[in-house]
Design a protein around this motif. Structure first.
Motif, PDB file in Angstrom:
ATOM      1  N   ASP A 180     -33.870 -20.887 -24.309  1.00 12.58           N
ATOM      2  CA  ASP A 180     -33.385 -22.206 -24.704  1.00 12.58           C
ATOM      3  C   ASP A 180     -34.021 -22.563 -26.054  1.00 12.58           C
ATOM      4  O   ASP A 180     -35.246 -22.550 -26.182  1.00 12.58           O
ATOM      5  CB  ASP A 180     -33.785 -23.224 -23.629  1.00 12.58           C
ATOM      6  CG  ASP A 180     -33.299 -24.623 -23.912  1.00 12.58           C
ATOM      7  OD1 ASP A 180     -32.851 -24.897 -25.049  1.00 12.58           O
ATOM      8  OD2 ASP A 180     -33.357 -25.450 -22.995  1.00 12.58           O
ATOM      9  N   PRO A 181     -33.235 -22.876 -27.087  1.00 10.38           N
ATOM     10  CA  PRO A 181     -33.805 -23.146 -28.420  1.00 10.38           C
ATOM     11  C   PRO A 181     -34.784 -24.318 -28.448  1.00 10.38           C
ATOM     12  O   PRO A 181     -35.628 -24.393 -29.326  1.00 10.38           O
ATOM     13  CB  PRO A 181     -32.591 -23.424 -29.302  1.00 10.38           C
ATOM     14  CG  PRO A 181     -31.421 -23.475 -28.437  1.00 10.38           C
ATOM     15  CD  PRO A 181     -31.797 -22.940 -27.086  1.00 10.38           C
ATOM     16  N   LYS A 231     -30.547 -26.565 -31.385  1.00  9.42           N
ATOM     17  CA  LYS A 231     -29.607 -25.471 -31.630  1.00  9.42           C
ATOM     18  C   LYS A 231     -29.378 -25.285 -33.132  1.00  9.42           C
ATOM     19  O   LYS A 231     -29.369 -24.162 -33.642  1.00  9.42           O
ATOM     20  CB  LYS A 231     -28.281 -25.726 -30.912  1.00  9.42           C
ATOM     21  CG  LYS A 231     -27.343 -24.560 -30.978  1.00  9.42           C
ATOM     22  CD  LYS A 231     -26.110 -24.786 -30.142  1.00  9.42           C
ATOM     23  CE  LYS A 231     -25.198 -23.578 -30.263  1.00  9.42           C
ATOM     24  NZ  LYS A 231     -23.980 -23.724 -29.524  1.00  9.42           N
ATOM     25  N   THR A 232     -29.229 -26.390 -33.860  1.00  7.25           N
ATOM     26  CA  THR A 232     -29.035 -26.323 -35.306  1.00  7.25           C
ATOM     27  C   THR A 232     -30.259 -25.700 -35.986  1.00  7.25           C
ATOM     28  O   THR A 232     -30.120 -24.840 -36.854  1.00  7.25           O
ATOM     29  CB  THR A 232     -28.775 -27.722 -35.886  1.00  7.25           C
ATOM     30  OG1 THR A 232     -27.677 -28.300 -35.200  1.00  7.25           O
ATOM     31  CG2 THR A 232     -28.508 -27.671 -37.368  1.00  7.25           C
ATOM     32  N   HIS A 272     -32.434 -23.684 -34.645  1.00  5.57           N
ATOM     33  CA  HIS A 272     -32.501 -22.274 -34.253  1.00  5.57           C
ATOM     34  C   HIS A 272     -31.574 -21.425 -35.127  1.00  5.57           C
ATOM     35  O   HIS A 272     -31.949 -20.332 -35.555  1.00  5.57           O
ATOM     36  CB  HIS A 272     -32.140 -22.132 -32.771  1.00  5.57           C
ATOM     37  CG  HIS A 272     -32.380 -20.775 -32.216  1.00  5.57           C
ATOM     38  ND1 HIS A 272     -33.640 -20.255 -32.068  1.00  5.57           N
ATOM     39  CD2 HIS A 272     -31.527 -19.822 -31.795  1.00  5.57           C
ATOM     40  CE1 HIS A 272     -33.550 -19.039 -31.563  1.00  5.57           C
ATOM     41  NE2 HIS A 272     -32.277 -18.748 -31.390  1.00  5.57           N
ATOM     42  N   GLU A 273     -30.398 -21.941 -35.427  1.00  6.80           N
ATOM     43  CA  GLU A 273     -29.416 -21.188 -36.220  1.00  6.80           C
ATOM     44  C   GLU A 273     -29.740 -21.172 -37.710  1.00  6.80           C
ATOM     45  O   GLU A 273     -29.394 -20.223 -38.405  1.00  6.80           O
ATOM     46  CB  GLU A 273     -28.014 -21.771 -36.006  1.00  6.80           C
ATOM     47  CG  GLU A 273     -27.496 -21.572 -34.596  1.00  6.80           C
ATOM     48  CD  GLU A 273     -26.253 -22.403 -34.292  1.00  6.80           C
ATOM     49  OE1 GLU A 273     -25.851 -23.233 -35.141  1.00  6.80           O
ATOM     50  OE2 GLU A 273     -25.700 -22.217 -33.193  1.00  6.80           O
TER      51      GLU A 273
END
Length: 187
Positions: free
Chosen positions: A106-107, A167-168, A170-171
């Protein structure tokens, strides 16, 4: 930018406990933070009924307490390791480091907040597992006229909340840390 120097903390304990401050000058050390009564991360609820009644905790951890006039470091045994006046702080840099790089993780749990405190007498490196500590430190610093650097531009990202921003981050972490000196790989 960050070069360890002499300590600005006034030592209140025996020399063995002073090592936590010395380590924070040379590497990133995990600490919990307390900012005006709010703890980051929020302590887990005590499950032992006897400890719950007595008001003690089985889980102990080192703490950085930010008060309106000073910064206090506490040992897991609640001993005062040292104090520094807020006026000694020249700059606080907030950021994030990748703690785990596992693909399926999970990020929200892949990063740790970093807080670098810059003074004339030394620089101190802290990590915290709760990314919500960064907006709290940002507000605290602005309230007390302490400059804040945000080289990863996390504050606009964190305004929507850590759960949405994870999530952002992490990417885009590799691009964000490209020219900042933050490591792209896990630490």
């Amino acid at each position: 930018m960050f070069k360890p120097m002499a300590s600005v903390f006034t030592n209140h304990q025996i020399a063995g406990h002073f090592r936590a401050i010395e380590r924070a000058k040379t590497c990133i050390v995990p600490f919990h933070f307390e900012i005006q009564g709010q703890e980051y991360p929020t302590p887990a609820k005590e499950t032992n009924w006897l400890r719950r009644i007595s008001g003690t905790r089985s889980e102990k951890y080192a703490m950085v307490e930010l008060t309106p006039t000073k910064v206090i470091l506490w040992s897991p045994e609640q001993r005062n390791l040292g104090e520094m006046q807020l006026s000694d702080i020249k700059l606080i840099q907030i950021g994030a480091i990748r703690w785990h790089a596992t693909a399926g993780l999970d990020p929200r749990h892949a990063f740790r907040a970093t807080i670098f405190v810059v003074t004339d007498a030394g620089n101190y490196y802290f990590a915290n597992s709760d990314m919500d500590v960064l907006p709290a430190i940002f507000k605290f610093a602005h309230r007390h006229d302490i400059p804040v650097e945000d080289p990863l531009r996390l504050m606009p990202l964190l305004k929507v909340g850590w759960h949405a921003a994870a999530k952002t981050l992490h990417e885009t972490y590799a691009q964000l840390c490209e020219h900042t000196g933050y490591p792209d790989s896990k630490v």
